[in-house]
Design an enzyme around this catalytic site. Structure first.
Site, PDB file in Angstrom:
ATOM      1  N   GLU A   1       0.851  -1.185   0.000  1.00 23.10           N
ATOM      2  CA  GLU A   1       0.000   0.000   0.000  1.00 23.10           C
ATOM      3  C   GLU A   1       0.896   1.247   0.000  1.00 23.10           C
ATOM      4  O   GLU A   1       1.838   1.312   0.783  1.00 23.10           O
ATOM      5  CB  GLU A   1      -0.903   0.032   1.233  1.00 23.10           C
ATOM      6  CG  GLU A   1      -1.889   1.187   1.163  1.00 23.10           C
ATOM      7  CD  GLU A   1      -2.904   1.196   2.305  1.00 23.10           C
ATOM      8  OE1 GLU A   1      -2.835   0.324   3.190  1.00 23.10           O
ATOM      9  OE2 GLU A   1      -3.750   2.087   2.278  1.00 23.10           O
TER      10      GLU A   1
ATOM     11  N   ASN B   1      -2.294  -6.364   5.434  1.00 25.37           N
ATOM     12  CA  ASN B   1      -2.374  -7.377   4.381  1.00 25.37           C
ATOM     13  C   ASN B   1      -3.271  -8.548   4.809  1.00 25.37           C
ATOM     14  O   ASN B   1      -3.164  -9.028   5.932  1.00 25.37           O
ATOM     15  CB  ASN B   1      -0.984  -7.935   4.089  1.00 25.37           C
ATOM     16  CG  ASN B   1       0.050  -6.848   4.021  1.00 25.37           C
ATOM     17  OD1 ASN B   1      -0.017  -5.989   3.166  1.00 25.37           O
ATOM     18  ND2 ASN B   1       1.003  -6.867   4.960  1.00 25.37           N
TER      19      ASN B   1
ATOM     20  N   GLU C   1      -5.159  -2.873  12.698  1.00 27.71           N
ATOM     21  CA  GLU C   1      -4.870  -3.704  11.514  1.00 27.71           C
ATOM     22  C   GLU C   1      -5.846  -4.874  11.451  1.00 27.71           C
ATOM     23  O   GLU C   1      -6.316  -5.243  10.377  1.00 27.71           O
ATOM     24  CB  GLU C   1      -3.423  -4.208  11.529  1.00 27.71           C
ATOM     25  CG  GLU C   1      -2.355  -3.126  11.677  1.00 27.71           C
ATOM     26  CD  GLU C   1      -2.499  -1.945  10.736  1.00 27.71           C
ATOM     27  OE1 GLU C   1      -3.053  -2.105   9.637  1.00 27.71           O
ATOM     28  OE2 GLU C   1      -2.072  -0.831  11.112  1.00 27.71           O
TER      29      GLU C   1
ATOM     30  N   GLU D   1      -9.744   4.135   6.423  1.00 29.65           N
ATOM     31  CA  GLU D   1      -8.902   4.582   7.527  1.00 29.65           C
ATOM     32  C   GLU D   1      -9.698   5.311   8.621  1.00 29.65           C
ATOM     33  O   GLU D   1      -9.508   5.047   9.797  1.00 29.65           O
ATOM     34  CB  GLU D   1      -7.748   5.447   7.019  1.00 29.65           C
ATOM     35  CG  GLU D   1      -6.749   4.695   6.135  1.00 29.65           C
ATOM     36  CD  GLU D   1      -6.161   3.444   6.781  1.00 29.65           C
ATOM     37  OE1 GLU D   1      -6.297   3.265   7.995  1.00 29.65           O
ATOM     38  OE2 GLU D   1      -5.557   2.629   6.044  1.00 29.65           O
TER      39      GLU D   1
HETATM   40  N1  B3K Z   1      -2.923   0.984   5.678  1.00 24.28           N
HETATM   41  C1  B3K Z   1      -1.617   1.149   6.247  1.00 24.28           C
HETATM   42  C2  B3K Z   1      -0.951   2.418   5.858  1.00 24.28           C
HETATM   43  C3  B3K Z   1      -0.260   2.338   4.571  1.00 24.28           C
HETATM   44  C4  B3K Z   1       0.537   3.589   4.330  1.00 24.28           C
HETATM   45  C5  B3K Z   1       1.048   3.611   2.950  1.00 24.28           C
HETATM   46  N2  B3K Z   1       1.833   4.800   2.663  1.00 24.28           N
HETATM   47  C6  B3K Z   1      -1.636   1.065   7.731  1.00 24.28           C
HETATM   48  C7  B3K Z   1      -2.913   1.407   8.356  1.00 24.28           C
HETATM   49  O1  B3K Z   1      -3.446   2.481   8.266  1.00 24.28           O
HETATM   50  O2  B3K Z   1      -3.472   0.520   8.945  1.00 24.28           O
HETATM   51 ZN    ZN Z   2      -5.354   1.794   8.743  1.00 26.25          ZN
END
Ligand code: B3K
Ligand code: ZN
Length: 878
Positions: free
Chosen positions: A124, A268, A301, A323
């Site tokens: 990401e 992931n 996560e 987010e």
């Molecule tokens: N989704 C990732 C963040 C990715 C950042 C990429 N530059 C972690 C999070 O927000 O859970």
């Molecule tokens: Zn996140």
């Protein structure tokens, strides 16, 4: 100045991808300097007559390309800097592309790279294109099967997303593993890890009775330090079932800790990869703040499994869809695991420190922007923290029942799809009678609204008319601001401090929810017999700045009376903020100062049974917060005022602070919120006592030596670092640093703290000290934790030195950015954001900051860094 910046990506240009990828088979032959990736995509044309299939790719060496088993002739494809365009002669295809990459030399930490001798990935937002050619965009979803082959001795564990299928040996030296992820996912959720680890194993039985093995992969010898993260994971899994009705959906769940990582962690599918700082903890090496962060990031996560993975984003403009919602979910989790009031206060402190500052400067952008130059730079406090506030606000406006009904509808409708903010709001709209069209404006309008209030009491009519106004200042690219629906939880108090039961719109209650929808609106409370004091935005129900129109006496009365801990804390913070801003001026503030200290003392004494909260009562607004309230801010004078205030508090409460720091815990280390609260109070007491010059240096130094936890050790070390004007403490500080280093030289996460303490110190000769630190062999520019430990701590938490009047702080940071940029653009861009408030400072500082920004601008840096530099330098619209 750089002029070759590429045009921004625009939301209005969104078009669906014209091909469908039905399945992906990835084969990896892992070698550090030459990894082969064979990518077999099965797919079909989705719409139109698109002959050209465009795939993203970056830093790849093409080995071969074939469609339906036939090599594609060279004149049928074109390789560009952005990827490859292939003439697609058929409607249905198996497109097989083989590429070669070099993980060993990938210092950007995006794509497939090496950390501590292991392979790991970060995809990401756009890292997958650095692994293979692919439509690297979140709306292309496919099930992935992965086969990994590598040397067995060097890489005994071979991990990827989804469920393990099989593994075996190839000859004596090599082995392989196969993984299958049945859930269609976008490429940014792909992950691969190969290496040698210790594993902390456990399991969780889901609500439908499925036993799921859970594993955390860590450095050799570290497995016991993963126990807390595992506990947090199991609590998260259970909480998501109980509160949001979401169950885990794969046969296994794995977490891997890596040392070199650009941010906290990554969600992931089935294989979360974490910065080791957010996995490893024990009482000796981690602070309570670390434990708290681990709990919330593990939860965050994990919660992405539904909010982000099962339902993902259609395009990166929708980043807040996953987010903001997931931050909201992790904040609620922490509130349930710990104290709700304390968690809320800490969330608001973070929002003010990071998001309000962003909203007030040249980098301001809306939660769902219309355009961006570099996607990596959109992972901001606005998208995350304000995004979470909007979810909370929505829940406040529509109520719990509609909120959860709307969420369930969202999960049911968009499961397995890539969605938008509109999809989310539509699901909510179908569950509530509130019209959410104006609420949607919160997503597109940037800037922090300021709400100002005045109240008028009518003794004869027994009414209280609350007149509210809202205004949002212009932000870059957005001069015309519209009113937003602002929810204000409101209570009225008598001047004796009694919460009044009053009527608003026919409802009788001791707290009302007001929704300010227009630029200006009156709200009339009835049954109000005497002149009340209003308490607004309780619980921080809306992410606004409030001018409450109260005087100090009213606020003190509220703070003394309020039974809502957030409101009480907020009242005292407002008193402190106003006092500090006035202390910078010429007028004598002694009387106000004394009255404030009495208020603090009283609140502190009443809160003593809740030490975590009591510690927050003693917390004073930071220089960073005060800057937002001051034109042409002078960080040194704000710091001096703050020091004076803290010194006065310390003197007034000296004996009880001394008693607090003498308290020691016995028995085994307890990471609970209660025990952490006691340590937080002790740390606050040490900090205050350190403001009395050298008077308590002996005590603080012995506290360092006798500390049994890292929280206490670091509190004492930080205190020694901050004693101003004492020579004894200087010697203690240096001795403590030496001892600390001898003990922890081999523990990088602990040494990061050692770097930070020094970077935040106010001791003289800091510039030379920082230069010495940078020259050390263990100051590794390739390790983001180490760079942030020094540079981030310095720029964010040492305002006096960073904004030094002669400009050395800016110059020091700039020198570092220039070195980091070539290795890691995501990191250097993040460091450049430290300049975001530069136009708020006094003219002399602006000159120095601009000089350094121009130096960066001339240096031909990465696109990521350049994006921030260009925006920081742009003439502001306000
Ligand atoms: N989704 C990732 C963040 C990715 C950042 C990429 N530059 C972690 C999070 O927000 O859970
Ligand atoms: Zn996140």
């Amino acid at each position: 100045m750089r002029t070759d910046t590429s045009p921004p990506v625009r939301l209005s240009n969104y078009r669906p991808y014209p091909f469908v990828i039905e399945h992906v088979q990835l084969d990896f032959l892992l070698e550090a300097n030459k990894t082969r990736v064979i990518n077999k995509m099965t797919g079909k044309r989705s719409y139109g007559e698109h002959a050209l299939m465009k795939l993203d790719g970056e830093d790849l060496k093409l080995v071969s390309i074939a469609i339906n088993g036939l090599a594609v002739p060279e004149d049928q494809y074109e390789i560009t800097e952005e990827g490859i365009s292939i003439q697609m002669p058929v409607d249905e295809f198996i497109l097989e592309i083989e590429t070669e990459i070099s993980p060993e030399t990938n210092t950007q930490l995006s794509g497939l790279y090496m950390s501590g001798g292991r392979f790991c990935t970060q995809c990401e937002a756009e890292g997958f294109r650095r692994i293979t050619y692919y439509p690297d965009r979140p709306d292309v979803l496919a099930p992935f099967d992965v086969r990994i082959e590598a040397n067995k001795a060097a890489y005994p564990f071979l991990l990827s997303n989804g469920n393990p299928v099989r593994q075996g040996n190839i000859g004596t030296e090599r082995h392989f593993a196969e993984w299958s992820d049945p859930h269609p996912k976008p490429s940014y959720l792909f992950a691969l890890v190969a290496g040698d680890f210790d594993v902390y194993n456990d399991s969780f039985t889901t609500i439908s009775g499925k036993e799921t093995p859970l594993s955390i992969y860590v450095d050799k010898g570290d497995s016991q330090r993963a126990a807390y993260a595992m506990d947090a994971l199991k609590r998260s899994m259970s909480w998501d079932e109980d509160v949001f009705g979401r169950e885990y959906d794969l046969d296994v769940f794995n977490i891997v800790a890596v040392r070199d990582f650009n941010f906290g962690a990554m969600e992931n599918k089935g294989l979360n990869i974490f910065n080791s700082a957010y996995v490893l903890a024990d009482g000796q090496t981690a602070t309570d703040t670390d434990f708290e962060a681990i709990e919330s990031i593990v939860a965050h996560e994990y919660f992405h499994n539904w909010t982000g993975n099962r339902i993902t984003c259609r395009d990166w403009f929708q980043l807040c869809l996953k987010e903001g919602l997931t931050v909201y979910r992790d904040q609620e989790f922490s509130a349930d695991m710990r104290s709700r009031a304390v968690t809320r206060i800490k969330d608001v402190i973070r929002l003010r420190a990071r998001q309000f500052a962003e909203d007030a400067g040249p980098l301001a952008h809306s939660v769902r922007p219309d355009e961006y130059a570099r996607i990596d730079n959109l992972y901001t406090a606005t998208v995350y923290e304000k995004g979470a506030e909007l979810i909370r606000l929505l829940r406040t406006i529509i109520g719990d029942t509609a909120f959860f009904a709307g969420l369930n509808r969202y999960f049911d409708t968009y499961d397995g799809q890539a969605a938008t903010i509109e999809d989310f709001l539509n699901s909510m709209q179908l569950s509530t009678s509130e019209d959410l069209r104006e609420f949607a404006r919160w997503y597109s309008q940037s800037g922090t609204p300021v709400v100002s209030a005045t109240g008028t009491h009518d003794t004869i009519a027994r009414t209280y008319t609350l007149s509210l106004k809202q205004k949002t200042e212009p932000t870059p690219g957005q001069t015309d601001k519209k009113p937003l629906p602002i929810a204000l939880r409101t209570a009225l108090f008598s001047n004796k401090g009694k919460r009044l039961t009053t009527k608003l719109n026919g409802n009788s209650d001791d707290e009302h929810l007001i929704i300010l929808r227009d630029t200006q609106q009156d709200f009339v409370f009835t049954d109000v017999s005497s002149e009340p004091i209003h308490s607004l935005n309780r619980g921080f129900s809306s992410p606004i700045r409030l001018e409450d129109g109260l005087n100090d006496a009213n606020r003190s009365a509220l703070a003394a009376a309020d039974n809502d801990p957030f409101a009480q804390w907020e009242g005292l913070q407002t008193l402190a903020r106003n006092l500090l801003l006035d202390m910078v001026g010429e007028e004598d503030q002694t009387d106000r100062l004394n009255a404030f200290i009495d208020a603090i003392d009283e609140a502190f004494t009443a809160a003593i049974d809740d030490p975590a909260y009591a510690a927050l009562i003693l917390r004073m607004p930071t220089v960073g917060e005060l800057i937002l309230d001051q034109a042409e801010a002078n960080p040194s004078s704000l710091h001096t005022a703050r020091l004076k205030l803290k010194r006065a508090i310390a003197r007034h409460m000296e004996s009880s602070l001394v008693a607090t720091i003498q308290h020691s815990e016995t028995g085994a280390f307890d990471p609970s919120a209660e025990a952490a609260g006691r340590r937080a109070l002790k740390a606050t007491a040490i900090d205050l006592l350190s403001r009395l010059h050298d008077e308590h240096s002996d005590r603080i130094s012995s506290s360092f030596h006798s500390a049994t936890t890292m929280t206490e050790k670091l509190a004492a070390l930080n205190a020694l670092a901050n004693i101003e004007g004492g020579s004894q403490s200087g010697e203690y500080f240096d001795a403590a640093l030496t001892e600390f280093e001898e003990e922890w030289a081999e523990a990088p996460l602990v040494m990061d703290k050692w770097y930070s303490v020094q970077a935040m110190s106010v001791r003289q000769d800091l510039r030379a000290r920082l230069q010495r630190l940078c020259a050390r062999p263990d100051f590794d520019l390739k390790n983001p934790n180490r760079v942030r430990a020094l540079a981030g701590a310095f720029a964010m938490n040492n305002p006096v030195a960073f904004h030094a009047p002669d400009g050395w702080g800016y110059e020091f940071l700039t020198d570092l950015i220039l070195k980091v940029d070539d290795l890691n653009p995501a990191l250097s861009a993040r460091l450049v954001t430290s300049f975001e408030s530069w136009r708020r400072f006094s003219a002399d500082r602006q000159i120095h900051a601009e000089k350094q920004l121009r130096r960066l601008d001339d240096a031909n840096l990465s696109k990521n860094a350049q994006d921030i530099i260009t925006r920081a330098l742009a003439l502001s619209s306000n």
